[in-house]
Design a protein around this motif. Sequence first.
Motif, PDB file in Angstrom:
ATOM      1  N   ALA A  63     -17.410   2.712  -9.210  1.00  0.00           N
ATOM      2  CA  ALA A  63     -18.366   3.630  -8.569  1.00  0.00           C
ATOM      3  C   ALA A  63     -19.349   4.148  -9.608  1.00  0.00           C
ATOM      4  O   ALA A  63     -20.544   4.258  -9.353  1.00  0.00           O
ATOM      5  CB  ALA A  63     -17.627   4.799  -7.925  1.00  0.00           C
ATOM      6  N   LEU A  64     -18.827   4.439 -10.803  1.00  0.00           N
ATOM      7  CA  LEU A  64     -19.657   5.035 -11.854  1.00  0.00           C
ATOM      8  C   LEU A  64     -19.507   4.243 -13.148  1.00  0.00           C
ATOM      9  O   LEU A  64     -18.391   4.040 -13.642  1.00  0.00           O
ATOM     10  CB  LEU A  64     -19.217   6.486 -12.095  1.00  0.00           C
ATOM     11  CG  LEU A  64     -19.890   7.230 -13.251  1.00  0.00           C
ATOM     12  CD1 LEU A  64     -21.361   7.482 -12.973  1.00  0.00           C
ATOM     13  CD2 LEU A  64     -19.190   8.568 -13.522  1.00  0.00           C
ATOM     14  N   ILE A  65     -20.635   3.783 -13.663  1.00  0.00           N
ATOM     15  CA  ILE A  65     -20.655   3.258 -15.031  1.00  0.00           C
ATOM     16  C   ILE A  65     -21.324   4.338 -15.859  1.00  0.00           C
ATOM     17  O   ILE A  65     -22.494   4.662 -15.615  1.00  0.00           O
ATOM     18  CB  ILE A  65     -21.485   1.974 -15.164  1.00  0.00           C
ATOM     19  CG1 ILE A  65     -21.007   0.901 -14.195  1.00  0.00           C
ATOM     20  CG2 ILE A  65     -21.460   1.459 -16.611  1.00  0.00           C
ATOM     21  CD1 ILE A  65     -21.872  -0.369 -14.219  1.00  0.00           C
ATOM     22  N   TYR A  66     -20.582   4.915 -16.775  1.00  0.00           N
ATOM     23  CA  TYR A  66     -21.190   5.922 -17.645  1.00  0.00           C
ATOM     24  C   TYR A  66     -21.438   5.298 -19.004  1.00  0.00           C
ATOM     25  O   TYR A  66     -20.518   4.763 -19.634  1.00  0.00           O
ATOM     26  CB  TYR A  66     -20.297   7.156 -17.777  1.00  0.00           C
ATOM     27  CG  TYR A  66     -20.947   8.188 -18.667  1.00  0.00           C
ATOM     28  CD1 TYR A  66     -21.998   8.958 -18.190  1.00  0.00           C
ATOM     29  CD2 TYR A  66     -20.552   8.336 -19.988  1.00  0.00           C
ATOM     30  CE1 TYR A  66     -22.637   9.872 -19.010  1.00  0.00           C
ATOM     31  CE2 TYR A  66     -21.186   9.257 -20.816  1.00  0.00           C
ATOM     32  CZ  TYR A  66     -22.228  10.013 -20.322  1.00  0.00           C
ATOM     33  OH  TYR A  66     -22.867  10.912 -21.130  1.00  0.00           O
ATOM     34  N   CYS A 252     -30.522   5.193 -11.501  1.00  0.00           N
ATOM     35  CA  CYS A 252     -31.529   6.230 -11.289  1.00  0.00           C
ATOM     36  C   CYS A 252     -31.599   7.008 -12.589  1.00  0.00           C
ATOM     37  O   CYS A 252     -30.587   7.513 -13.072  1.00  0.00           O
ATOM     38  CB  CYS A 252     -31.096   7.135 -10.140  1.00  0.00           C
ATOM     39  SG  CYS A 252     -32.071   8.649  -9.995  1.00  0.00           S
ATOM     40  N   THR A 253     -32.789   7.105 -13.167  1.00  0.00           N
ATOM     41  CA  THR A 253     -32.877   7.692 -14.511  1.00  0.00           C
ATOM     42  C   THR A 253     -32.940   9.228 -14.491  1.00  0.00           C
ATOM     43  O   THR A 253     -32.895   9.855 -15.537  1.00  0.00           O
ATOM     44  CB  THR A 253     -34.107   7.146 -15.271  1.00  0.00           C
ATOM     45  OG1 THR A 253     -35.290   7.460 -14.527  1.00  0.00           O
ATOM     46  CG2 THR A 253     -34.004   5.648 -15.456  1.00  0.00           C
ATOM     47  N   ILE A 266     -26.822  10.522  -7.011  1.00  0.00           N
ATOM     48  CA  ILE A 266     -25.432  10.725  -6.585  1.00  0.00           C
ATOM     49  C   ILE A 266     -25.237  10.245  -5.141  1.00  0.00           C
ATOM     50  O   ILE A 266     -24.451   9.334  -4.872  1.00  0.00           O
ATOM     51  CB  ILE A 266     -25.040  12.224  -6.700  1.00  0.00           C
ATOM     52  CG1 ILE A 266     -25.074  12.665  -8.176  1.00  0.00           C
ATOM     53  CG2 ILE A 266     -23.662  12.472  -6.089  1.00  0.00           C
ATOM     54  CD1 ILE A 266     -24.777  14.152  -8.404  1.00  0.00           C
ATOM     55  N   PHE A 267     -25.949  10.866  -4.219  1.00  0.00           N
ATOM     56  CA  PHE A 267     -25.625  10.661  -2.806  1.00  0.00           C
ATOM     57  C   PHE A 267     -26.029   9.289  -2.267  1.00  0.00           C
ATOM     58  O   PHE A 267     -25.210   8.590  -1.679  1.00  0.00           O
ATOM     59  CB  PHE A 267     -26.240  11.768  -1.948  1.00  0.00           C
ATOM     60  CG  PHE A 267     -25.704  13.136  -2.278  1.00  0.00           C
ATOM     61  CD1 PHE A 267     -24.338  13.380  -2.277  1.00  0.00           C
ATOM     62  CD2 PHE A 267     -26.564  14.175  -2.608  1.00  0.00           C
ATOM     63  CE1 PHE A 267     -23.831  14.639  -2.588  1.00  0.00           C
ATOM     64  CE2 PHE A 267     -26.070  15.439  -2.917  1.00  0.00           C
ATOM     65  CZ  PHE A 267     -24.699  15.668  -2.908  1.00  0.00           C
ATOM     66  N   THR A 275     -22.354   0.613  -6.892  1.00  0.00           N
ATOM     67  CA  THR A 275     -22.043   0.976  -8.272  1.00  0.00           C
ATOM     68  C   THR A 275     -23.236   1.699  -8.886  1.00  0.00           C
ATOM     69  O   THR A 275     -24.358   1.180  -8.893  1.00  0.00           O
ATOM     70  CB  THR A 275     -21.721  -0.292  -9.094  1.00  0.00           C
ATOM     71  OG1 THR A 275     -20.601  -0.936  -8.479  1.00  0.00           O
ATOM     72  CG2 THR A 275     -21.382   0.059 -10.538  1.00  0.00           C
ATOM     73  N   ASN A 276     -22.966   2.883  -9.420  1.00  0.00           N
ATOM     74  CA  ASN A 276     -24.018   3.772  -9.885  1.00  0.00           C
ATOM     75  C   ASN A 276     -23.950   3.866 -11.410  1.00  0.00           C
ATOM     76  O   ASN A 276     -22.928   4.260 -11.958  1.00  0.00           O
ATOM     77  CB  ASN A 276     -23.745   5.147  -9.245  1.00  0.00           C
ATOM     78  CG  ASN A 276     -24.894   6.114  -9.381  1.00  0.00           C
ATOM     79  OD1 ASN A 276     -26.004   5.724  -9.743  1.00  0.00           O
ATOM     80  ND2 ASN A 276     -24.628   7.374  -9.087  1.00  0.00           N
ATOM     81  N   LEU A 277     -25.039   3.502 -12.060  1.00  0.00           N
ATOM     82  CA  LEU A 277     -25.082   3.595 -13.523  1.00  0.00           C
ATOM     83  C   LEU A 277     -25.700   4.916 -13.942  1.00  0.00           C
ATOM     84  O   LEU A 277     -26.771   5.293 -13.466  1.00  0.00           O
ATOM     85  CB  LEU A 277     -25.916   2.437 -14.088  1.00  0.00           C
ATOM     86  CG  LEU A 277     -26.322   2.556 -15.562  1.00  0.00           C
ATOM     87  CD1 LEU A 277     -25.120   2.457 -16.489  1.00  0.00           C
ATOM     88  CD2 LEU A 277     -27.340   1.480 -15.916  1.00  0.00           C
ATOM     89  N   VAL A 278     -25.021   5.606 -14.853  1.00  0.00           N
ATOM     90  CA  VAL A 278     -25.567   6.836 -15.422  1.00  0.00           C
ATOM     91  C   VAL A 278     -25.655   6.640 -16.925  1.00  0.00           C
ATOM     92  O   VAL A 278     -24.677   6.271 -17.569  1.00  0.00           O
ATOM     93  CB  VAL A 278     -24.667   8.043 -15.105  1.00  0.00           C
ATOM     94  CG1 VAL A 278     -25.130   9.256 -15.889  1.00  0.00           C
ATOM     95  CG2 VAL A 278     -24.679   8.329 -13.613  1.00  0.00           C
TER      96      VAL A 278
END
Length: 571
Positions: A63-66, A252-253, A266-267, A275-278
């Motif tokens: 879900a999250l790649i940090y 999303c930067t 986030i939403f 999969t959301n990259l931060v």
Amino acid sequence: MNMQRIETKSGNFNMNNYGETYQNFNWDEAKSNFSWHTTGKVNIAYEAIDRHAENPDKADQTALIYSAPDREEKLTFTDLKQSSNQFANVLKKHGVEKEDRVFLFMPRSPEFYAAFLGILKVGAIAGPLFEAFMEQAVRDRLEDSEASMLVTTPDLLERVPFNDLPHLKKVVLVGESDQKGEAYIDYHAEMKEASKSFDVEWVDLEDGMLLHYTSGSTGKPKGVYHVHNAMLQHYQTGKWVLDLKEDDIYWCTADPGWVTGTSYGIFAPWLNGVTNLVRGGRFSPEQWYETLQEKEVTVWYSAPTAFRKLMSAGEDIVKEYNLTNLRHVLSVGEPLNPEVIAWGMSALELRIHDTWWMTETGGQLICNFPALDMKPGSMGKPFPGIVASIIDNEGNELPPNQMGNLAIKAPWPSMMRAIWKRPEKYESYFLNGWYISGDSAYKDEEGYFWFQGRLDDVINTSGERVGPFEVESKLIEHPAVSEAGVIGKPDPERGEIIKAFITLNDGYSESEELLEEIRQFVKKGLSAHAAPRELEVKDTIPKTRSGKIMRRLLKSWELGLPTGDVSTLEE
Ligand code: WTA
């Protein structure tokens, strides 16, 4: 390449249906995508995370790649479900209840996301603050919201005037700290103890979930209040504008201290199971291209200022990276120049899709979605189900090609539901059933909208909204400054920069050192992005007879434009 018009490409939203879907689309249709539509009770954090964690096909999907210079982590939907449950349990233990305001003041990190989602799971209202805020900015927001709890890091704690904030009961510290005592909660210690299961607080669609503070031209920043129902728009725009598909890697930067970083950082991705990259750390062209390449980003949402910086780094650098995974690029926050789109076509071989919306609107409203032919320089067309128009000051619709107030027929799912504690301010946004954006624009014969500018004094510097009043207030706190007037001055890279005109108190004389000291004073007191890049000393600051600073006049002087009507100018 014909830059007048760039052709549509295929996406989740089919151009062939555009006309029909546009006419007939009803937000209720979006409801059936969520588990709550049968019960009526809802929680946006459940829909974004737990729903996927409970689905055997998605539970173990990342879900999250940090990714930060000193830390790389991957969390599945199950991991995020559990860590947010743990945080929700910590909140419960310390007495947080539905509708309490819990603020977050920390950099992006896996802990941030667990905390943010945990806050929503107990039915509380999350208030994310940009990590660059200094004491005054933090104080204003915590005071106004009457937040009872704050999640922050030991480093940032010195900017939190804890003892002056009677409503603030507890501070959660993420990281090692010597701060001990009843009022301080050790994030890692308590998370370790907390259960990974939690009974989500089911709330109503119209219950609050988020406060984002934003600037207007007058007064302190205002708390824009959003409700769980916004998920309909986050989900649907995520599907049709961001064009998210389940195997996408989306970046999303934006920082979650700003609305883009929550609605679309986030939403939208998580409601769509993506999969959301931060990425933590600072901007550099090399590192951004490397991130796109290494993380195999497919959909990328950023801002004109960033694109312009990449553009000025040159096209040769781009060629050193393999960006073939990238298929969809979007922009928000300030006007997207046609040159930048031309650069995107050449350097990335992709269209950059402009999207228009605001903190108050909670979600995208006017967009270049993939299903649309693009006219570079135009923000695109209203999203299906959204009615936008150009109206005059009396609330009448204007014909094509006439400039006026960009307005949206109220309501829509993600529209703000209040300005925190300021009902009269909220009411002032609406006229004849229209939401008045404060932007001026025109609509062409084909229904494309073209941004013209802000109608108020709000400054847009590198895509960040700055209220002149806040900067002026800080400036006059400096002992040397008597009066101050602050404007946005056009700038090729940042859109606008902040320019301040000041008068000095007796006993002070202008010098480089003094001006730099004043600049630093604002930077350290308020925040770096609000510090004037240019300061000019004047003998007087023009004011109306009722004492209002005439920023319009300052701007005309600065730009060498005609000064217009100055009949209200004080003698
Ligand atoms: C400006 C950011 C031109 C506009 C999501 C708006 C834009 C303000 C665009 C909101 C765009 C946003 N083209 N201008 N595509 N998108 N703006 O609240 O003036 O930080 O009113 O929300 O940014 O800024 P905010």
